[in-house]
Scaffold this motif. Structure first.
Motif, PDB file in Angstrom:
ATOM      1  N   SER A  66      36.785  41.871  47.884  1.00  0.00           N
ATOM      2  CA  SER A  66      37.221  43.251  48.065  1.00  0.00           C
ATOM      3  C   SER A  66      38.164  43.691  46.942  1.00  0.00           C
ATOM      4  N   GLU A  67      37.728  44.658  46.137  1.00  0.00           N
ATOM      5  CA  GLU A  67      38.598  45.182  45.085  1.00  0.00           C
ATOM      6  C   GLU A  67      39.837  45.837  45.686  1.00  0.00           C
ATOM      7  N   ASN A  68      39.673  46.494  46.820  1.00  0.00           N
ATOM      8  CA  ASN A  68      40.815  47.143  47.474  1.00  0.00           C
ATOM      9  C   ASN A  68      41.880  46.129  47.863  1.00  0.00           C
ATOM     10  N   LEU A  69      41.468  45.014  48.455  1.00  0.00           N
ATOM     11  CA  LEU A  69      42.428  43.981  48.840  1.00  0.00           C
ATOM     12  C   LEU A  69      43.061  43.327  47.616  1.00  0.00           C
ATOM     13  N   ALA A  70      42.281  43.136  46.561  1.00  0.00           N
ATOM     14  CA  ALA A  70      42.828  42.533  45.348  1.00  0.00           C
ATOM     15  C   ALA A  70      43.940  43.400  44.771  1.00  0.00           C
ATOM     16  N   ARG A  71      43.679  44.709  44.691  1.00  0.00           N
ATOM     17  CA  ARG A  71      44.709  45.614  44.162  1.00  0.00           C
ATOM     18  C   ARG A  71      45.910  45.675  45.102  1.00  0.00           C
ATOM     19  N   ARG A  72      45.667  45.775  46.405  1.00  0.00           N
ATOM     20  CA  ARG A  72      46.757  45.850  47.372  1.00  0.00           C
ATOM     21  C   ARG A  72      47.631  44.600  47.318  1.00  0.00           C
ATOM     22  N   ASP A  73      46.984  43.445  47.269  1.00  0.00           N
ATOM     23  CA  ASP A  73      47.732  42.190  47.324  1.00  0.00           C
ATOM     24  C   ASP A  73      48.432  41.850  46.012  1.00  0.00           C
ATOM     25  N   ALA A  74      48.063  42.515  44.920  1.00  0.00           N
ATOM     26  CA  ALA A  74      48.736  42.283  43.641  1.00  0.00           C
ATOM     27  C   ALA A  74      49.917  43.235  43.454  1.00  0.00           C
ATOM     28  N   SER A  75      50.225  44.004  44.469  1.00  0.00           N
ATOM     29  CA  SER A  75      51.348  44.937  44.392  1.00  0.00           C
ATOM     30  C   SER A  75      52.133  44.881  45.703  1.00  0.00           C
ATOM     31  N   GLY A  76      53.136  45.690  45.807  1.00  0.00           N
ATOM     32  CA  GLY A  76      53.893  45.790  47.048  1.00  0.00           C
ATOM     33  C   GLY A  76      54.642  44.521  47.413  1.00  0.00           C
ATOM     34  N   LEU A 125      50.440  29.574  50.446  1.00  0.00           N
ATOM     35  CA  LEU A 125      49.726  28.437  49.847  1.00  0.00           C
ATOM     36  C   LEU A 125      49.629  28.577  48.330  1.00  0.00           C
ATOM     37  N   ALA A 126      49.348  29.791  47.847  1.00  0.00           N
ATOM     38  CA  ALA A 126      49.265  30.020  46.404  1.00  0.00           C
ATOM     39  C   ALA A 126      50.617  29.761  45.745  1.00  0.00           C
ATOM     40  N   ALA A 127      51.695  30.246  46.365  1.00  0.00           N
ATOM     41  CA  ALA A 127      53.037  30.027  45.809  1.00  0.00           C
ATOM     42  C   ALA A 127      53.366  28.543  45.778  1.00  0.00           C
ATOM     43  N   HIS A 128      53.033  27.820  46.832  1.00  0.00           N
ATOM     44  CA  HIS A 128      53.306  26.378  46.882  1.00  0.00           C
ATOM     45  C   HIS A 128      52.590  25.654  45.751  1.00  0.00           C
ATOM     46  N   GLY A 164      47.660  37.442  59.852  1.00  0.00           N
ATOM     47  CA  GLY A 164      48.445  36.813  58.803  1.00  0.00           C
ATOM     48  C   GLY A 164      47.681  36.091  57.719  1.00  0.00           C
ATOM     49  N   LYS A 165      46.422  36.428  57.510  1.00  0.00           N
ATOM     50  CA  LYS A 165      45.642  35.758  56.459  1.00  0.00           C
ATOM     51  C   LYS A 165      46.291  35.937  55.089  1.00  0.00           C
ATOM     52  N   THR A 166      46.722  37.164  54.786  1.00  0.00           N
ATOM     53  CA  THR A 166      47.332  37.436  53.485  1.00  0.00           C
ATOM     54  C   THR A 166      48.602  36.616  53.292  1.00  0.00           C
ATOM     55  N   LEU A 167      49.425  36.539  54.310  1.00  0.00           N
ATOM     56  CA  LEU A 167      50.668  35.769  54.240  1.00  0.00           C
ATOM     57  C   LEU A 167      50.380  34.282  54.030  1.00  0.00           C
ATOM     58  N   ILE A 168      49.416  33.760  54.744  1.00  0.00           N
ATOM     59  CA  ILE A 168      49.067  32.343  54.621  1.00  0.00           C
ATOM     60  C   ILE A 168      48.593  32.032  53.201  1.00  0.00           C
ATOM     61  N   ASN A 214      53.675  41.543  48.316  1.00  0.00           N
ATOM     62  CA  ASN A 214      53.244  40.291  47.679  1.00  0.00           C
ATOM     63  C   ASN A 214      53.839  40.145  46.292  1.00  0.00           C
ATOM     64  N   ALA A 215      53.830  41.219  45.521  1.00  0.00           N
ATOM     65  CA  ALA A 215      54.393  41.168  44.165  1.00  0.00           C
ATOM     66  C   ALA A 215      55.880  40.832  44.225  1.00  0.00           C
ATOM     67  N   GLU A 216      56.596  41.439  45.159  1.00  0.00           N
ATOM     68  CA  GLU A 216      58.025  41.151  45.324  1.00  0.00           C
ATOM     69  C   GLU A 216      58.245  39.683  45.677  1.00  0.00           C
ATOM     70  N   PHE A 217      57.415  39.155  46.562  1.00  0.00           N
ATOM     71  CA  PHE A 217      57.508  37.752  46.994  1.00  0.00           C
ATOM     72  C   PHE A 217      57.332  36.813  45.801  1.00  0.00           C
ATOM     73  N   PHE A 218      56.273  37.030  45.017  1.00  0.00           N
ATOM     74  CA  PHE A 218      56.002  36.152  43.883  1.00  0.00           C
ATOM     75  C   PHE A 218      57.066  36.301  42.796  1.00  0.00           C
ATOM     76  N   ARG A 219      57.510  37.527  42.528  1.00  0.00           N
ATOM     77  CA  ARG A 219      58.577  37.731  41.531  1.00  0.00           C
ATOM     78  C   ARG A 219      59.864  37.024  41.945  1.00  0.00           C
TER      79      ARG A 219
END
Length: 75
Positions: free
Chosen positions: A31-41, A14-17, A6-10, A43-48
């Motif tokens: 990691s460029e792969n993690l940056a791209r992955r976490d800026a979509s899908g 924290l970032a949203a808070h 759950g590192k990504t979720l944590i 995570n993107a829905e959560f932040f939007r």
């Protein structure tokens, strides 16, 4: 912390808070792969859903030839 714990979720929580508290938030990864992955899908829905934006600034090129054609400082 191991994979799948759950590192990504944590980090997303924290970032949203922090962002909802009015602070500017930058999350950095090596990691460029993690940056791209976490800026979509998910995570993107959560932040939007919270009215926040998410993006990445990687310089990833999917095609090595494209990368070489953009290499200005080639010696």
């Amino acid at each position: 912390v191991n994979t799948g714990e759950g590192k990504t979720l944590i980090i997303a929580l924290l970032a949203a808070h922090q962002a909802l508290s009015g602070k500017k938030v930058d999350v950095v990864t090596s990691s460029e792969n993690l940056a791209r992955r976490d800026a979509s899908g998910k995570n993107a829905e959560f932040f939007r859903a919270l009215g926040l934006t998410i993006a990445h600034n990687t310089d990833f090129y999917g095609d090595f030839e494209e990368m070489e054609s953009n290499n200005v400082y080639d010696a």
